[in-house]
Design an enzyme around this catalytic site. Structure first.
Site, PDB file in Angstrom:
ATOM      1  N   GLY A  16      -9.814 -38.116 -10.274  1.00 24.64           N
ATOM      2  CA  GLY A  16      -9.325 -36.940 -10.998  1.00 24.64           C
ATOM      3  C   GLY A  16      -7.966 -37.208 -11.604  1.00 24.64           C
ATOM      4  N   ARG A  17      -7.542 -36.283 -12.457  1.00 30.15           N
ATOM      5  CA  ARG A  17      -6.240 -36.383 -13.095  1.00 30.15           C
ATOM      6  C   ARG A  17      -5.448 -35.115 -12.815  1.00 30.15           C
ATOM      7  NH1 ARG A  17      -6.577 -40.637 -16.757  1.00 30.15           N
ATOM      8  NH2 ARG A  17      -8.708 -41.219 -17.346  1.00 30.15           N
ATOM      9  N   GLY A  18      -4.161 -35.281 -12.563  1.00 29.24           N
ATOM     10  CA  GLY A  18      -3.293 -34.144 -12.305  1.00 29.24           C
ATOM     11  C   GLY A  18      -2.058 -34.204 -13.160  1.00 29.24           C
ATOM     12  N   GLY A  21      -0.081 -37.536 -12.310  1.00 30.12           N
ATOM     13  CA  GLY A  21      -0.696 -38.840 -12.452  1.00 30.12           C
ATOM     14  C   GLY A  21      -2.196 -38.799 -12.255  1.00 30.12           C
ATOM     15  N   THR A  22      -2.755 -39.949 -11.918  1.00 32.26           N
ATOM     16  CA  THR A  22      -4.194 -40.118 -11.776  1.00 32.26           C
ATOM     17  C   THR A  22      -4.534 -40.490 -10.337  1.00 32.26           C
ATOM     18  OG1 THR A  22      -4.264 -40.949 -14.039  1.00 32.26           O
ATOM     19  CG2 THR A  22      -6.206 -41.325 -12.701  1.00 32.26           C
ATOM     20  N   ASP A 130       4.792 -26.549  -4.942  1.00 34.00           N
ATOM     21  CA  ASP A 130       3.719 -26.434  -5.936  1.00 34.00           C
ATOM     22  C   ASP A 130       2.394 -26.121  -5.254  1.00 34.00           C
ATOM     23  OD1 ASP A 130       2.813 -26.338  -8.539  1.00 34.00           O
ATOM     24  OD2 ASP A 130       2.390 -28.482  -8.667  1.00 34.00           O
TER      25      ASP A 130
END
Length: 412
Positions: A16-18, A21-22, A130
Site C-alpha cells: 500500500g501507499r500512504g 511513503g510506501t 495522526d
C-alpha cells in the site's frame, strides 16, 4: 521486482501507499516483515535523517499487543525505512469503506484496543499525532473479539513527528489529517497526549455513524468546524456511550479522559452493547466531497450528478475515495482568529434533506445566485411585456401611407 533495503532486508511487493511513503511486504532474518519506505524527499533531508536516528530508541522500545512494533530503522543511501511487524489483515479504513458503519459493540471493542495501545505509548512519552482509520490495522488471523471484531493494532507511531521538523514545518503550520485534528492543534498549540484521545473519539464516532463529526469539504472549513462547532448527537446509542464521546471530543484538552481511562470505560460498556445492530443514522451533509471542489473553483455541481459519500477527504489529486491508502495527511497554515470565528459559531449542523445544499456552502451560494438571476430575468421580461402593451394602447398616430414612405422631399 524485489529490492534490497539495507543489508538485512528484501522488499518483494507493494502492500500500500500512504502519506509518508510506501509499505512493502519484505523478508528479514527472522521471517516476513512490513517495510515502510519513506518518501525520497524525506530521505534526502539530512536534518530529518538525524531526527530519525534520534527517535530510534523510543520507536523500537514501544512494545504492546495493540501496537504494530517497529523492529528496525534503516538508513542506507537514499533509503529511509521502518521495518515493522507484518499484520495479516487489512486496515480499518478498508473495512469502513466496505461496511460504512459497524455495530456499536464491534466499534467500541476496536476503539478500546486502540486506546490500550495509546496508553502504552503515552506512558513511554510518545504521542501518535495522526490517529485515523488508515493507521489502525485489523489482525484477521487472530481470534475474534466482542461483536465479531478483529484485534486492532495502531501503526505509524512517530511518523508525523518525524515529518514535522522545525525546518520542514514552521510554527505557523500544522501537520495532520483534517478530519481528526484536535482544536488545540488548529489553534497552533503544541500537540500533547490529549490530541490522540480527540482523534480516537472522532474515529469511534465515524465507526458508529459512518461519517466524522466535523469532516468533509475543504480542509480549511474542516479545521474551522473543529474549533467552532459542537458535535451532532447520535440517536440510538446508550447515553453512557454518548457522554463518553462528548467528553473525549471536548474542545478543552484537560476535559478529555486519559487513554487508560478511556480503554477501561469502553470495555465496561461492551455488555450493554451486545447484539445492537449498526445505527440507522441520516448523514447531516451528503455532498461535502463536492463542496470541497466548489470551495476551490466557486462552481456548483451539475444537476442530477451523483453525490459522493462523505468521509475523510483525499488531498492527493486523483486519489479515489475507495482507496484505503489514500493520502489524507497534509500541512496547512494555522487559521487566524477571525477565520476560526466564522461559520457556525458553536452550533451543531442539523441533518437536512438528502441532496439539499448546506447553508453557507459554495453550492448554497450558487443556488441562491441562480434563483436571483432567474427572478431578475423574469422581472425584465414582465417589464418589457408591460411596456410593449402600453405602447400598443397609447400610440394613436396613424402610420404614413405606403407610397409616401420612400418618396423624395418636395422642392422648396
Amino acid at each position: 521486482m524485489a529490492r534490497r533495503i539495507g543489508s538485512r532486508y528484501t522488499a518483494h511487493q507493494i502492500l500500500g501507499r500512504g502519506s509518508a511513503g510506501t509499505v512493502w511486504l519484505g523478508e528479514g532474518p527472522d521471517g516476513p516483515v512490513a517495510i515502510k519506505l519513506l518518501r525520497e524527499d524525506l530521505s534526502s533531508d539530512q536534518e530529518l535523517v538525524g531526527r530519525f536516528v534520534q527517535e530510534r530508541t523510543a520507536l523500537l522500545g514501544l512494545e504492546h499487543p495493540h501496537v504494530v512494533s517497529v523492529r528496525d530503522l534503516v538508513v542506507d543511501g537514499n533509503d529511509l525505512a521502518l521495518v515493522m511487524d507484518l499484520v495479516r489483515g487489512t486496515d480499518l479504513r478498508t473495512r469502513l469503506d466496505r461496511e460504512r458503519r459497524l455495530a456499536p459493540e464491534a466499534a467500541v471493542a476496536i476503539a478500546a484496543d486502540v486506546a490500550d495501545g495509546l496508553a502504552a505509548a503515552h506512558a513511554a512519552g510518545v504521542v501518535h499525532r495522526d490517529v485515523k482509520p488508515e493507521n489502525v490495522l485489523l489482525d484477521m488471523q487472530g481470534p475474534l473479539g466482542p461483536g465479531g471484531s478483529h484485534r486492532a493494532l495502531l501503526t505509524d507511531f512517530g511518523v508525523a513527528k518525524l515529518i514535522d521538523t522545525p525546518r520542514r514545518t514552521r510554527a505557523s503550520k500544522i501537520i495532520g489529517t483534517p478530519d481528526y485534528l484536535a482544536p488545540e492543534i488548529v489553534e497552533g498549540l503544541p500537540p500533547r497526549a490529549a490530541v490522540d484521545i480527540y482523534a480516537l473519539a472522532t474515529v469511534l464516532y465515524e465507526l458508529l455513524a459512518g461519517f466524522t463529526p466535523f469532516g468533509g469539504g475543504h480542509p480549511g472549513a474542516v479545521l474551522r468546524r473543529h474549533v467552532t462547532e459542537t458535535v451532532v448527537p447520535l440517536p440510538g446509542i446508550p447515553d453512557e456511550l454518548w457522554q463518553l464521546l462528548v467528553q473525549c471530543l471536548a474542545k478543552a484538552p484537560a476535559s478529555r479522559l486519559r487513554a487508560s481511562e478511556l480503554a477501561a470505560r469502553l470495555r465496561e460498556l461492551l455488555p450493554l452493547l451486545a447484539g445492537m445492530p449498526p445505527l440507522d443514522v441520516d448523514e447531516p451533509d451528503t455532498d461535502e466531497a463536492e463542496e470541497a471542489a466548489e470551495e476551490l473553483s466557486g462552481a456548483a455541481p451539475a444537476a442530477g450528478q451523483p453525490v459522493r459519500r462523505r468521509g475523510a477527504v483525499p488531498l492527493v489529486p486523483g486519489a479515489r475515495p475507495s482507496d484505503s491508502n489514500r493520502d489524507t495527511h497534509t500541512s496547512m497554515r494555522v487559521p487566524a482568529p477571525d477565520e476560526l470565528a466564522g461559520g457556525a459559531r458553536g452550533t451543531a449542523r442539523a441533518p437536512r434533506t438528502a441532496g439539499a445544499p448546506r447553508p453557507g456552502s459554495a453550492r448554497n451560494r450558487a443556488v441562491t445566485r441562480r434563483r436571483r438571476l432567474t427572478l431578475a430575468v423574469a422581472a425584465t421580461l414582465l417589464t418589457a411585456a408591460g411596456v410593449a402593451t402600453w405602447l400598443t394602447t397609447t400610440d394613436d398616430t396613424p402610420p404614413p401611407p405606403p407610397d409616401m414612405e420612400n418618396s423624395a422631399p418636395a422642392a422648396p
